[in-house]
Enzyme design. Structure first.
Site, PDB file in Angstrom:
ATOM      1  CG  ASP A 174     100.141  60.261  -3.678  1.00 16.47           C
ATOM      2  OD1 ASP A 174      99.903  60.237  -4.956  1.00 16.47           O
ATOM      3  OD2 ASP A 174     100.553  61.747  -3.313  1.00 16.47           O
TER       4      ASP A 174
ATOM      5  NE  ARG B  46     102.401  64.540  -4.929  1.00 18.02           N
ATOM      6  CZ  ARG B  46     103.991  64.358  -5.432  1.00 18.02           C
ATOM      7  NH1 ARG B  46     104.817  64.947  -4.856  1.00 18.02           N
ATOM      8  NH2 ARG B  46     104.086  63.839  -6.614  1.00 18.02           N
TER       9      ARG B  46
ATOM     10  CD  GLU C  23      99.070  58.536  -7.577  1.00 13.60           C
ATOM     11  OE1 GLU C  23     100.113  57.679  -8.036  1.00 13.60           O
ATOM     12  OE2 GLU C  23      99.088  59.683  -7.879  1.00 13.60           O
TER      13      GLU C  23
ATOM     14  CG  HIS D  62     104.310  61.094  -4.208  1.00 13.46           C
ATOM     15  ND1 HIS D  62     105.485  60.519  -4.671  1.00 13.46           N
ATOM     16  CD2 HIS D  62     103.470  60.808  -5.229  1.00 13.46           C
ATOM     17  CE1 HIS D  62     105.360  60.552  -5.900  1.00 13.46           C
ATOM     18  NE2 HIS D  62     104.293  60.813  -6.153  1.00 13.46           N
TER      19      HIS D  62
END
Length: 239
Positions: free
Chosen positions: A36, A8, A109, A49
């Site tokens: 994310d 991150r 992700e 996230h």
């Protein structure tokens, strides 16, 4: 050489999943960043996230229930309010535009394990095409259906299955679902697994590695890469 990915961004020292954090990881010499992606209510890929904005911003509610305009009004400085006045939730477009020409790897992700965002894969691929970044991207997801879908959409882009508990022969499993790497939790990642997997030609990149001793061990056994909240420390150790 073991690649270092800022988890991150530089999440241990900067507001996670913000441009401030990604820029810091780049300055610190990380080989890549991890981020994310979810979709706003109006279908824009945004970098955050949690499914809810509550933990990392001054807002409340689900990402899926807010339009991009609403999300961008939120302050995502999180627990670093004493260091920074403000940081916005970035769009994936913004991050890829920043990354273009930097040679940095980007692990995207897809956060669709709990909320099934319709068209998430296609929208993300469209942006990668826009910036011509195929060779800089690694996809990962806990939703392995998503890995299978991405394998059909972009067979040339690297993909890895994310998992927390032991999988039998994960290096074979990932190929079966359309991946070519594995991203296990460091807790489910003994050295023997790394060696077996990489011997089979499947790179291993565990998460989230913040312990210096563990970092050193991964460098010693030539693990393909790992994700850390402290890329600066990892880069210094690798030297």
């Amino acid at each position: 050489m073991t690649k270092i990915f800022g988890h991150r961004g530089s999440a241990g020292t900067h507001p996670e999943n913000t441009m401030i954090s990604f820029e810091q990881a780049y300055i610190d010499g990380a080989d890549g960043i991890e981020l994310d992606v979810q979709l706003s209510k109006d279908g824009i890929p945004v970098v955050i996230h949690d499914e809810k904005v509550d933990r990392t911003t001054n807002g409340k509610g689900f990402v899926k229930d807010m339009k991009l305009k609403e999300l961008q009004k939120l302050n995502a400085v999180y627990k670093f309010a004493d260091q920074y006045k403000a940081a916005a939730i970035p769009t994936l477009d913004q991050v890829l535009n920043w990354a273009k020409g930097k040679g940095i790897l980007i692990n995207i992700e897809l956060k669709n394990g709990i909320i099934a965002y319709e068209g998430l894969e296609e929208k993300v691929v469209e942006l990668i095409d826009k910036y011509d970044l195929h060779s800089n991207i690694i996809f990962s997801s806990f939703n392995h259906y998503s890995i299978a879908k991405l394998h059909k959409l972009v067979p040339d882009i690297d993909k890895a299955v994310l998992y927390m508990e032991g999988i039998y022969k994960p290096w074979e499993y990932t190929k079966w679902v359309g991946g070519n790497g594995i991203h296990p939790s460091i807790k489910a990642c003994p050295a023997v697994l790394i060696e077996q997997s990489q011997k089979a030609g499947v790179p291993v990149r565990p998460f989230t590695v913040n312990d210096k001793k563990v970092m050193k061990k991964l460098f010693e056994i030539n693990c393909a890469g790992f994700f850390t909240d402290y890329p600066k420390i990892a880069v210094q150790l690798r030297k």
